[in-house]
Structures are given as C-alpha cells and as structure tokens.
Design an enzyme around this catalytic site. Structure first.
Site, PDB file in Angstrom:
ATOM      1  N   SER A 157      32.535  47.885 -38.877  1.00  0.00           N
ATOM      2  CA  SER A 157      32.282  47.261 -37.569  1.00  0.00           C
ATOM      3  C   SER A 157      32.995  47.949 -36.417  1.00  0.00           C
ATOM      4  O   SER A 157      33.177  47.362 -35.348  1.00  0.00           O
ATOM      5  CB  SER A 157      32.675  45.778 -37.615  1.00  0.00           C
ATOM      6  N   SER A 217      31.727  50.574 -34.950  1.00  0.00           N
ATOM      7  CA  SER A 217      30.704  51.161 -34.090  1.00  0.00           C
ATOM      8  C   SER A 217      29.332  50.643 -34.497  1.00  0.00           C
ATOM      9  O   SER A 217      29.179  49.978 -35.529  1.00  0.00           O
ATOM     10  CB  SER A 217      30.725  52.697 -34.180  1.00  0.00           C
ATOM     11  N   GLY A 218      28.344  50.946 -33.684  1.00  0.00           N
ATOM     12  CA  GLY A 218      26.949  50.686 -34.025  1.00  0.00           C
ATOM     13  C   GLY A 218      26.610  49.222 -34.247  1.00  0.00           C
ATOM     14  O   GLY A 218      27.125  48.321 -33.578  1.00  0.00           O
ATOM     15  N   TYR A 255      18.979  56.834 -50.305  1.00  0.00           N
ATOM     16  CA  TYR A 255      19.376  55.754 -49.407  1.00  0.00           C
ATOM     17  C   TYR A 255      18.401  54.587 -49.525  1.00  0.00           C
ATOM     18  O   TYR A 255      18.810  53.422 -49.612  1.00  0.00           O
ATOM     19  CB  TYR A 255      19.416  56.269 -47.974  1.00  0.00           C
TER      20      TYR A 255
END
Length: 266
Positions: A15, A17-18, A156
């Site tokens: 948490s 960034s982004g 992913y």
C-alpha cells in the site's frame, strides 16, 4: 453512506503506491485504523503520513512478503500496531511481460509465490484472531486476468486465477464464523505505474506522449463499454464497501471493476 468502519483495523499489503495506496487512504477515510505495508520505507511512511494528516490513524510495517519469516514478522507487527487486524487486504504482488517463451517453470513458481503464497501465509496468520472475534474480512486484489488470461502475462494470469479460486475455498472454510472472503478484480487502472507503461508504449509505437498512448489503448486493445480506464479511488471505494459490515452477504465473490472489458456474465 456510513460504512461503519470506525472501530475496524486493516492491513493493506503493498500500500505504499498505486491501487494499494488508494485502498489504504480509502479505508482510513471511512474511519478504519490502517497498517500500511511496503518494501520502500519512505513511500510507505508517505502513505501513512497522508492518512494521519487527514485525521486518520496509521502505522507502517515493512518487509518482502516472499520470505516466510518476514511475512510472520509483518503479521505480528500489524497485529501489535492496533491490537488486532479485522480486515486483511492482500494487494501485494508482482507481474512481468514475458509470455511463454521468455520464462521458465521456476519463473512461474516465483510469481505464484509472490501473488498467492504470500496471501495464504497472511490469511493463515490473521484469521484465527478473526475467528475468535467472530468478525473479519479477507479481500484479495485480483485482476481482469483472473478470467481472461493474457498470453504475454501467462504466469501472472494463472496466479491471479488461483487467488480468485482460493477466495471461494476460503469462504466455505470460514462458513458461519462472521468472516467473509472476496476478490476485487481491477481492469486496467490509471496508476502511476500505468502511466509509466504508457510512456514506454508511446516511445515504442511512435506516439507523442503517454497521454496519446493512453487514448490509443482505450480506443484499441483496452477498449471497454465504459470507454475509460478505472481510477484507483474507484477500486478503493469497492474494497471499503466489501470490507464493511454492510457487505456481510457478499461472500466468495469475484467483483470486477473493469468497465465491462471482460466479456463474461460471471
């Protein structure tokens, strides 16, 4: 709307960034005490400082969750920060663009470790206390790739699909405990990381700048009925609602926030 989160304590991994930062800020705005997690101390503290400046409560824990011992420490420190964790948001993860030809089986395992095993470890560490309290929320931050695998991000996509799968299994495991388990799956979202990607896309495709690349992506390969990218704050708003007592009947769900990008009725 009052989401009734003023007495709740949340850990949001990744948490600093982004989307993770937006989720941490969103939960704090609703009154939750938030433990900010990241690997970069300066950025994590900047998120926590933003929460405190706005009148909220925040603490910081640091560590690479791909290491089991570190994950155990992070869980313990997060619990100690406010005396417990009621809401676990498993947002931390990683991805790379390598397709099938550019990776090995070991690379797949590395991505699985980063996106799935870390979430499992924290879930195992923090849900026993939630059981004792007869209330809790476990939220996986998934991806549109859950149900629409991307060839260029095969490993992913598979890992994110596993996250959505374990959400349902966990909901069944926690039946009757007062704990819910859900996945929130963003589509392409206008984060700083996406802007960096768009800048590289612009350079490689002869476009003027990142904004031109974003417009081209929205009109082309990322076209959706909404004709726009999601904003981090929109993801955060849904996570805050799912984390709240008002969402007690949302359980075992995969909630897409992709503007209709993924063509599915599920």
């Amino acid at each position: 709307m009052n989401l009734q989160l003023h007495d709740k304590r949340a850990l949001v991994t990744g948490s600093s960034s982004g989307i993770g930062r937006a989720i941490a800020l969103g939960l704090a705005r609703e009154g939750a005490a938030v433990v900010v997690h990241g690997r970069d101390g300066e950025r994590a503290r900047a998120t926590a400082d933003a929460i405190v400046t706005a009148g909220g409560m925040a603490a910081v824990v640091l560590g690479d969750l791909s290491d089991e011992a570190t994950t155990t420490r992070v869980a313990a420190q997060a619990t100690a920060a406010f005396g417990g964790v009621d809401i676990l948001v498993n947002n931390a993860g990683t991805a790379y663009d390598a397709g099938w030809a550019g990776v090995t089986a070991a690379d797949w395992l590395t991505l699985y470790e980063a996106n799935v095993a870390t979430a499992v470890r924290l879930t195992l560490a923090l849900t026993p206390q939630m059981r004792e309290d007869a209330w809790g929320r476990v939220i996986q931050v998934g991806s549109a790739a859950n149900s629409c695998p991307l060839p260029v991000r095969a490993a992913y996509s598979a890992a994110k699909a596993a996250q959505a799968n374990l959400t349902v299994s966990l909901a069944k495991e926690l039946a009757g405990t007062g704990i819910t388990s859900n996945t929130v799956s963003p589509g392409p979202t206008l984060t700083e990381g996406f802007r960096e990607f768009a800048g590289k896309f612009a350079q490689s495709h002869g476009l003027d700048d990142a904004e031109a690349a974003i417009r081209g992506l929205i009109d082309g390969p990322l076209a959706s009925p909404a004709a726009r990218l999601a904003m981090p704050e929109e993801i955060a708003a849904l996570v805050a609602f799912v984390a709240s007592p008002l969402a007690a009947s949302i359980n075992g769900a995969n909630l897409r926030v992709d503007g209709g990008l993924i063509p599915t009725v599920n």
